[in-house]
Design a protein around this motif. Sequence first.
Motif, PDB file in Angstrom:
ATOM      1  N   CYS A  40     -32.488 -30.954 -59.653  1.00 60.42           N
ATOM      2  CA  CYS A  40     -33.128 -31.971 -58.807  1.00 60.42           C
ATOM      3  C   CYS A  40     -33.151 -31.528 -57.353  1.00 60.42           C
ATOM      4  CB  CYS A  40     -32.353 -33.296 -58.870  1.00 60.42           C
ATOM      5  SG  CYS A  40     -32.422 -34.120 -60.455  1.00 60.42           S
ATOM      6  N   LYS A  41     -34.034 -32.114 -56.588  1.00 57.63           N
ATOM      7  CA  LYS A  41     -33.969 -32.020 -55.134  1.00 57.63           C
ATOM      8  C   LYS A  41     -32.915 -33.053 -54.702  1.00 57.63           C
ATOM      9  CE  LYS A  41     -36.539 -30.190 -51.738  1.00 57.63           C
ATOM     10  NZ  LYS A  41     -36.896 -28.764 -51.672  1.00 57.63           N
ATOM     11  N   SER A  42     -32.045 -32.687 -53.766  1.00 53.53           N
ATOM     12  CA  SER A  42     -31.023 -33.667 -53.383  1.00 53.53           C
ATOM     13  C   SER A  42     -30.948 -33.835 -51.870  1.00 53.53           C
ATOM     14  CB  SER A  42     -29.658 -33.261 -53.934  1.00 53.53           C
ATOM     15  OG  SER A  42     -29.114 -32.217 -53.172  1.00 53.53           O
ATOM     16  N   ARG A  43     -30.502 -34.992 -51.445  1.00 49.41           N
ATOM     17  CA  ARG A  43     -30.269 -35.269 -50.016  1.00 49.41           C
ATOM     18  C   ARG A  43     -28.942 -35.976 -49.849  1.00 49.41           C
ATOM     19  NH1 ARG A  43     -34.918 -38.164 -46.597  1.00 49.41           N
ATOM     20  NH2 ARG A  43     -34.797 -39.702 -48.266  1.00 49.41           N
ATOM     21  N   LEU A  63     -24.225 -41.022 -48.806  1.00 52.03           N
ATOM     22  CA  LEU A  63     -25.164 -41.470 -49.838  1.00 52.03           C
ATOM     23  C   LEU A  63     -25.870 -40.216 -50.377  1.00 52.03           C
ATOM     24  CD1 LEU A  63     -26.453 -44.152 -51.015  1.00 52.03           C
ATOM     25  CD2 LEU A  63     -28.302 -43.750 -49.376  1.00 52.03           C
ATOM     26  N   GLN A  65     -28.687 -38.675 -52.934  1.00 55.99           N
ATOM     27  CA  GLN A  65     -29.827 -39.051 -53.775  1.00 55.99           C
ATOM     28  C   GLN A  65     -30.426 -37.816 -54.434  1.00 55.99           C
ATOM     29  OE1 GLN A  65     -32.376 -41.562 -51.181  1.00 55.99           O
ATOM     30  NE2 GLN A  65     -31.381 -43.250 -52.252  1.00 55.99           N
ATOM     31  N   TYR A  67     -33.845 -36.360 -56.548  1.00 57.53           N
ATOM     32  CA  TYR A  67     -35.273 -36.640 -56.741  1.00 57.53           C
ATOM     33  C   TYR A  67     -35.892 -35.630 -57.705  1.00 57.53           C
ATOM     34  CZ  TYR A  67     -34.284 -38.521 -52.065  1.00 57.53           C
ATOM     35  OH  TYR A  67     -33.726 -39.162 -50.991  1.00 57.53           O
ATOM     36  N   ALA A  73     -39.854 -38.706 -57.371  1.00 53.66           N
ATOM     37  CA  ALA A  73     -39.276 -39.934 -57.949  1.00 53.66           C
ATOM     38  C   ALA A  73     -37.761 -39.904 -57.766  1.00 53.66           C
ATOM     39  CB  ALA A  73     -39.615 -40.030 -59.426  1.00 53.66           C
ATOM     40  N   LEU A  74     -37.211 -41.022 -57.355  1.00 51.87           N
ATOM     41  CA  LEU A  74     -35.762 -41.118 -57.167  1.00 51.87           C
ATOM     42  C   LEU A  74     -35.108 -41.333 -58.538  1.00 51.87           C
ATOM     43  CD1 LEU A  74     -33.249 -41.502 -55.341  1.00 51.87           C
ATOM     44  CD2 LEU A  74     -33.921 -43.895 -55.086  1.00 51.87           C
ATOM     45  N   VAL A  75     -34.192 -40.438 -58.912  1.00 53.54           N
ATOM     46  CA  VAL A  75     -33.593 -40.561 -60.248  1.00 53.54           C
ATOM     47  C   VAL A  75     -32.108 -40.917 -60.203  1.00 53.54           C
ATOM     48  CG1 VAL A  75     -35.251 -39.121 -61.452  1.00 53.54           C
ATOM     49  CG2 VAL A  75     -33.270 -38.052 -60.363  1.00 53.54           C
ATOM     50  N   ASP A  76     -31.454 -40.721 -59.064  1.00 54.35           N
ATOM     51  CA  ASP A  76     -30.043 -41.084 -59.002  1.00 54.35           C
ATOM     52  C   ASP A  76     -29.630 -41.344 -57.559  1.00 54.35           C
ATOM     53  OD1 ASP A  76     -27.672 -41.402 -60.734  1.00 54.35           O
ATOM     54  OD2 ASP A  76     -26.782 -39.929 -59.399  1.00 54.35           O
ATOM     55  N   THR A  77     -28.816 -42.370 -57.366  1.00 55.68           N
ATOM     56  CA  THR A  77     -28.252 -42.697 -56.051  1.00 55.68           C
ATOM     57  C   THR A  77     -26.769 -42.965 -56.237  1.00 55.68           C
ATOM     58  OG1 THR A  77     -30.316 -43.723 -55.299  1.00 55.68           O
ATOM     59  CG2 THR A  77     -28.332 -44.303 -54.101  1.00 55.68           C
ATOM     60  N   ASP A  78     -25.961 -42.345 -55.402  1.00 56.71           N
ATOM     61  CA  ASP A  78     -24.521 -42.520 -55.566  1.00 56.71           C
ATOM     62  C   ASP A  78     -23.844 -42.300 -54.216  1.00 56.71           C
ATOM     63  OD1 ASP A  78     -22.120 -42.954 -56.805  1.00 56.71           O
ATOM     64  OD2 ASP A  78     -21.964 -40.951 -57.692  1.00 56.71           O
ATOM     65  N   PHE A  79     -22.633 -42.795 -54.106  1.00 60.55           N
ATOM     66  CA  PHE A  79     -21.810 -42.439 -52.950  1.00 60.55           C
ATOM     67  C   PHE A  79     -20.881 -41.298 -53.345  1.00 60.55           C
ATOM     68  CE2 PHE A  79     -22.477 -46.868 -51.271  1.00 60.55           C
ATOM     69  CZ  PHE A  79     -23.118 -46.458 -50.119  1.00 60.55           C
TER      70      PHE A  79
ATOM     71  N   PHE B 466     -29.768 -45.621 -62.141  1.00 65.88           N
ATOM     72  CA  PHE B 466     -30.967 -44.788 -62.315  1.00 65.88           C
ATOM     73  C   PHE B 466     -31.816 -44.741 -61.042  1.00 65.88           C
ATOM     74  CE2 PHE B 466     -30.644 -46.184 -67.015  1.00 65.88           C
ATOM     75  CZ  PHE B 466     -29.521 -45.387 -67.155  1.00 65.88           C
ATOM     76  N   GLY B 467     -31.159 -44.495 -59.929  1.00 66.16           N
ATOM     77  CA  GLY B 467     -31.847 -44.395 -58.640  1.00 66.16           C
ATOM     78  C   GLY B 467     -31.672 -45.634 -57.790  1.00 66.16           C
ATOM     79  N   GLY B 468     -31.362 -46.746 -58.401  1.00 66.13           N
ATOM     80  CA  GLY B 468     -31.140 -47.979 -57.647  1.00 66.13           C
ATOM     81  C   GLY B 468     -29.986 -47.807 -56.664  1.00 66.13           C
ATOM     82  N   ASP B 532     -36.231 -46.738 -58.699  1.00 67.58           N
ATOM     83  CA  ASP B 532     -36.680 -46.286 -57.378  1.00 67.58           C
ATOM     84  C   ASP B 532     -37.268 -47.448 -56.578  1.00 67.58           C
ATOM     85  OD1 ASP B 532     -37.820 -45.015 -55.207  1.00 67.58           O
ATOM     86  OD2 ASP B 532     -38.740 -43.407 -56.391  1.00 67.58           O
ATOM     87  N   ARG B 586     -38.707 -36.999 -48.671  1.00 71.96           N
ATOM     88  CA  ARG B 586     -37.692 -36.676 -49.677  1.00 71.96           C
ATOM     89  C   ARG B 586     -37.748 -35.201 -50.064  1.00 71.96           C
ATOM     90  NH1 ARG B 586     -38.400 -41.641 -54.069  1.00 71.96           N
ATOM     91  NH2 ARG B 586     -37.261 -43.228 -52.893  1.00 71.96           N
ATOM     92  N   ILE B 591     -32.228 -28.743 -49.678  1.00 68.27           N
ATOM     93  CA  ILE B 591     -31.339 -29.055 -50.814  1.00 68.27           C
ATOM     94  C   ILE B 591     -29.894 -28.821 -50.399  1.00 68.27           C
ATOM     95  CG2 ILE B 591     -30.621 -28.362 -53.120  1.00 68.27           C
ATOM     96  CD1 ILE B 591     -33.468 -27.717 -53.749  1.00 68.27           C
TER      97      ILE B 591
END
Lengths: 90, 591
Positions: A40-43, A63, A65, A67, A73-79, B466-468, B532, B586, B591
């Motif tokens: 994935c691309k990550s930030r 944070l 993320q 993509y 498309a955003l596929v994962d968000t986490d701390f 799942f992105g949320g 998303d 984004r 990366i």
Amino acid sequence: MRHPLRENIEISDASGTDTICCRRCGFQYCRADQDWREFCKSRLLPSHNAGDLMSLLDGQYLLRQLYCPSCAALVDTDFVEKQQQDTGGT
Amino acid sequence: MAVNPIVSSVDPITFEILSHRVYQIAKEMGSTLERVGGTVNTTQMHDYMASLYLANGDVLSAGDAMGWHVACAGFAVKRIIERFENDGGINPDDIFLLNDPYVAAIHQSDVYMISPIHFNAKLMGWSATFVHVMDIGAMSPGGNSPGATEISHEGVRIPGIKLIERERMRRDVFDAITNMTRQPVHALFEQFGPELVTAVSREMLNYSESILRKRIAEIPDGTWSETGSIHAGDTWNVHVTLNKRGERLLFDFTGSSPQAKKGINLPYHATFGACYEAILSTMAYDLPKNHGALNPIEVIAPPGTVVNSIPPAPVSLNTTSGGSTAKFVANAVITQMLATSEKWRGEVMALNVGHRLARHAGVNQHGNYYVSTLSEGALDGTGARSYRDGDDTGDGLSSHNIEWLEANFPLLYLFRRNIKGGGGAGKYRGGAGSESALTVHDAPEGKIKGVALGVAGLRNSGQGLFGGYPGAPSLLMLTEGARVEETIAEDMSPDQLDDLGGRSSLLPYCEFDLGRNDVLYMRMASGGGYGDPLEREPQRVLRDVEDGVVSRQEVRDIYGVAIDGDEPALNLGATEKLRAGLRKERLQEKI
């Protein structure tokens, strides 16, 4: 045959082997036995990017993320712990 | 394991009638308990359990009770059988009491009352209830003791006593309990006979087990893991790996942190109960809640860890820490598993682990000493689902009525409302959550004592899925020396904390004093989002703005929606451009 992995990711055998793909644009991340997160691309962003009330976590967490590299498309968000990122941990 | 065919020995109509009647009896037990209860936990929070068990202690019917306690009370019944079967006897009209966390309970405040059900002098089953009692002789009022370092500090431990013996029954005190639990079951036995009731009971377990096993078998095999963090001074992790093979589920908590010298620890049966509850609420919510739904699961929890503590590790804070986190990770791995099934993926939802509340104690405006609960934790926002937003306030429990609380205790609410900007962003938004503030009022001693509870992970308080985005974490904050009375005297509403001044500090697990012009602020966790946020329908975002639950900044920077004017109006053309720009951003980041 297809079966979902999560909201925007699925496993498809359309190319002859089981492949993890983007459900929105069809981008092929990797083979089914690989970790799609690595493709994935990550930030990494300050915690308050998730909203003002998250500023409580600034300095302690970032944070992260992930993509789809093709359609964003955003596929994962986490701390993730900031200290781990600063020292190169995962 | 082979499961007997569904309803093999009982005709389907009789099975339906009797199985629902058994369920109704358990449900009525809970309703009666709520009506005769004497504390806010029982009468308003629904923090209780009433269930029926088979003669061997297996769960027969759980009514509408929490699965966590249903499983633990089953352990309690089995311990009572072991302890009294050959020593003291188990007689009709006996009632046993148990609250030892290292025998079967979760922490000492959760007291189980267990009674055998006999018919024609033969033991046919058990009824069991639990309520969270308001004081148990612990260091801190209310039973949850932040300062405890071992279980002996946390109040009386009763591994099982016969509270009511057949020939020494205090009927004046206990008739309410005995009437609610045993008489309807006696009527059932008299009407249908013990053989048929026993056969239906067996079929009820077979029914739940066979359907659950079939459901599990339909999902692709796999392995999923999750870690939750407990922040209480130091950090402890609860780690679980779910292995799904065929029709079995194995929850393995190997990798969790060693047990703590703080009451966040869970005994094994509580960890097992957390997994059982996770199954009941995801894959078995429509099945009779009984031991059949428990048989397909296995739980490994290494001894000496926060999920299988050994004495003298303290436990009194565990429901809002280790317990919340174990439930969170158990549900999280089930969610990941269900998301891989086309049939089940619609059932998944973002999870919440930020349960917080406070006890309060002192002398009330009527001159009586009291201990009670501020059950704001029931006002968490729930996580978003794969097809809709989370509920802005809603939890497994219920919260107290403010007017009732102010009439009985020396407290005054300044506000209770939904949070702006709390719900995790996503294609579907997490529930907003709630915030409350209160101060003392008409307190004869000028102050009361408080105990702050619950810090189960800032990081994953309301986890997105799942992105949320994650929801805002819960917190308790004490502001001392605020201009509360002055503001009220000026006929102003003290509903903006920033305007009240004073010195503010966050409250971890701790005791505190709440005096005049002090404000206790309680922010309950918001729910995590799903998917998303750039895929959220702009019309929904507009409604969020109108409802006051998202800020304009969030709307622009996270949802990529352009809303113009003081009277909010959608600008769809600008929204399209804004979202294209955010997607480009984004991919431009390194990366």
